[in-house]
Design a protein around this motif. Sequence first.
Motif, short mmCIF file in Angstrom:
data_model
loop_
_atom_site.label_atom_id
_atom_site.label_comp_id
_atom_site.label_asym_id
_atom_site.label_seq_id
_atom_site.Cartn_x
_atom_site.Cartn_y
_atom_site.Cartn_z
N MET A 162 -48.64 -24.88 -33.37
CA MET A 162 -49.79 -25.73 -33.68
C MET A 162 -50.85 -24.90 -34.40
O MET A 162 -51.15 -23.79 -34.00
CB MET A 162 -50.37 -26.32 -32.39
CG MET A 162 -51.60 -27.21 -32.59
SD MET A 162 -51.28 -28.64 -33.64
CE MET A 162 -50.03 -29.47 -32.66
N THR A 163 -51.35 -25.42 -35.50
CA THR A 163 -52.40 -24.71 -36.22
C THR A 163 -53.69 -24.71 -35.43
O THR A 163 -53.91 -25.56 -34.56
CB THR A 163 -52.65 -25.37 -37.60
OG1 THR A 163 -53.03 -26.72 -37.40
CG2 THR A 163 -51.39 -25.32 -38.46
N SER A 164 -54.57 -23.76 -35.74
CA SER A 164 -55.80 -23.60 -34.96
C SER A 164 -56.96 -24.34 -35.60
O SER A 164 -58.01 -23.78 -35.86
CB SER A 164 -56.14 -22.12 -34.79
OG SER A 164 -56.26 -21.52 -36.07
N VAL A 165 -56.75 -25.63 -35.89
CA VAL A 165 -57.80 -26.51 -36.40
C VAL A 165 -57.96 -27.66 -35.43
O VAL A 165 -56.97 -28.29 -35.03
CB VAL A 165 -57.48 -27.03 -37.81
CG1 VAL A 165 -58.48 -28.11 -38.22
CG2 VAL A 165 -57.49 -25.90 -38.83
N ILE A 166 -59.19 -27.93 -35.04
CA ILE A 166 -59.52 -29.08 -34.19
C ILE A 166 -60.59 -29.88 -34.89
O ILE A 166 -61.57 -29.30 -35.38
CB ILE A 166 -60.03 -28.62 -32.81
CG1 ILE A 166 -58.94 -27.85 -32.06
CG2 ILE A 166 -60.49 -29.82 -31.98
CD1 ILE A 166 -59.43 -27.21 -30.77
N THR A 167 -60.41 -31.19 -34.99
CA THR A 167 -61.46 -32.04 -35.54
C THR A 167 -62.00 -32.95 -34.44
O THR A 167 -61.28 -33.31 -33.51
CB THR A 167 -60.96 -32.88 -36.74
OG1 THR A 167 -60.12 -33.94 -36.28
CG2 THR A 167 -60.21 -32.01 -37.74
N ASP B 103 -64.57 -33.01 -20.75
CA ASP B 103 -63.81 -32.54 -19.60
C ASP B 103 -62.29 -32.73 -19.72
O ASP B 103 -61.53 -32.11 -18.98
CB ASP B 103 -64.30 -33.23 -18.33
CG ASP B 103 -65.75 -32.90 -18.03
OD1 ASP B 103 -66.25 -31.90 -18.55
OD2 ASP B 103 -66.38 -33.67 -17.27
N VAL B 104 -61.86 -33.60 -20.63
CA VAL B 104 -60.43 -33.86 -20.81
C VAL B 104 -60.00 -33.56 -22.24
O VAL B 104 -59.14 -32.70 -22.49
CB VAL B 104 -60.06 -35.31 -20.42
CG1 VAL B 104 -58.57 -35.56 -20.67
CG2 VAL B 104 -60.42 -35.57 -18.97
N PHE B 105 -60.59 -34.25 -23.21
CA PHE B 105 -60.11 -34.14 -24.60
C PHE B 105 -60.33 -32.75 -25.18
O PHE B 105 -59.43 -32.18 -25.80
CB PHE B 105 -60.78 -35.18 -25.49
CG PHE B 105 -60.65 -36.61 -25.01
CD1 PHE B 105 -59.58 -37.01 -24.22
CD2 PHE B 105 -61.61 -37.56 -25.35
CE1 PHE B 105 -59.46 -38.33 -23.78
CE2 PHE B 105 -61.50 -38.87 -24.92
CZ PHE B 105 -60.43 -39.27 -24.13
N ALA B 106 -61.53 -32.19 -25.01
CA ALA B 106 -61.83 -30.87 -25.59
C ALA B 106 -60.96 -29.77 -25.00
O ALA B 106 -60.37 -28.97 -25.75
CB ALA B 106 -63.32 -30.54 -25.45
N PRO B 107 -60.84 -29.66 -23.67
CA PRO B 107 -59.98 -28.59 -23.14
C PRO B 107 -58.51 -28.77 -23.50
O PRO B 107 -57.81 -27.79 -23.77
CB PRO B 107 -60.20 -28.66 -21.62
CG PRO B 107 -60.82 -29.98 -21.36
CD PRO B 107 -61.58 -30.35 -22.59
N VAL B 108 -58.04 -30.00 -23.53
CA VAL B 108 -56.65 -30.24 -23.93
C VAL B 108 -56.44 -29.80 -25.38
O VAL B 108 -55.44 -29.15 -25.72
CB VAL B 108 -56.28 -31.72 -23.73
CG1 VAL B 108 -55.01 -32.08 -24.51
CG2 VAL B 108 -56.08 -32.02 -22.26
N ALA B 109 -57.40 -30.14 -26.26
CA ALA B 109 -57.29 -29.74 -27.66
C ALA B 109 -57.24 -28.22 -27.78
O ALA B 109 -56.43 -27.66 -28.54
CB ALA B 109 -58.46 -30.30 -28.46
N GLY B 110 -58.10 -27.53 -27.05
CA GLY B 110 -58.11 -26.08 -27.09
C GLY B 110 -56.79 -25.48 -26.64
O GLY B 110 -56.28 -24.52 -27.24
#
Length: 268
Positions: free
Chosen positions: A1-6, A131-138
């Motif tokens: 997985m590339t290290s880009v998060i939007t 608490d869910v989406f951001a840590p999962v994305a990371g």
Amino acid sequence: MTSVITLLTDYGLEDGYVAACHGVIAGIAPDARVIDVCHLVPSGDVRRGAAILAQTIPYLPAGVHVGAVDPGAGGARRAVAVEAGDRVFIGPDNGLLSWAVHASGGARAAYELSNAAYFLHPVSPTFHGRDVFAPVAGRLCGGLSPCELGPEVPVSRLVSLPEPTSVLREGAVEGEVLSVDRYGNTQLSIAAGDLEALGLRVGDTLGVALGRRRLSMPYRETYAAVPPGELVAFADSAGLIAFAVNSGDAAQRLGLPPGAHVRLSPAV
């Protein structure tokens, strides 16, 4: 997985909500590049968020794309990770992600976000973005496989918003107001190609039917092609027809909310 998060949310910029999401991601995936798509989606406007994400996704790198326009947070709606092409979409299963998933080639797999080992704790029932989406994305950027997030969800059971449509019939094209931007420009589900199919070109005049109202509107390349205060139709950056008022607000002038029916034809 590339290290880009939007990130796309309706959190606004007046409070610290967006910064909190950035902070959580930085703590888990400090090397990830975070791109803010939009945080000014009207509160709870899932359709507007879906339109922004779908129209932006072709220009974003492969990576993890988080959407948090979530009026059902804390309720029965599930949170999901959806794989589509070389992207993973994270967010509520309320239709927000559906148009962008379609624009990315369609869902090939989906998983419910239920493995609390990958969440921030304690989990606030009203702030799943942090608490869910951001840590999962990371963690996805760190190499976690989406299948580790929870049970697989049949892609046919994902919530999808009705696709915006246009219909050519009887010498006209019918569609709807897809979205209204901060300038009051009114984007339709009607593409520039639909007008070409009717023989209409830039420089012509359109007949516009808004319910029982009828008016004529110039079809030009940009809103600046008409005098200040005048209405104009043009093809926007997504290739869709939009109404605007030069130095004004077309949505307010015409009273057109998202979903309103519009019919375009050659002016009589």
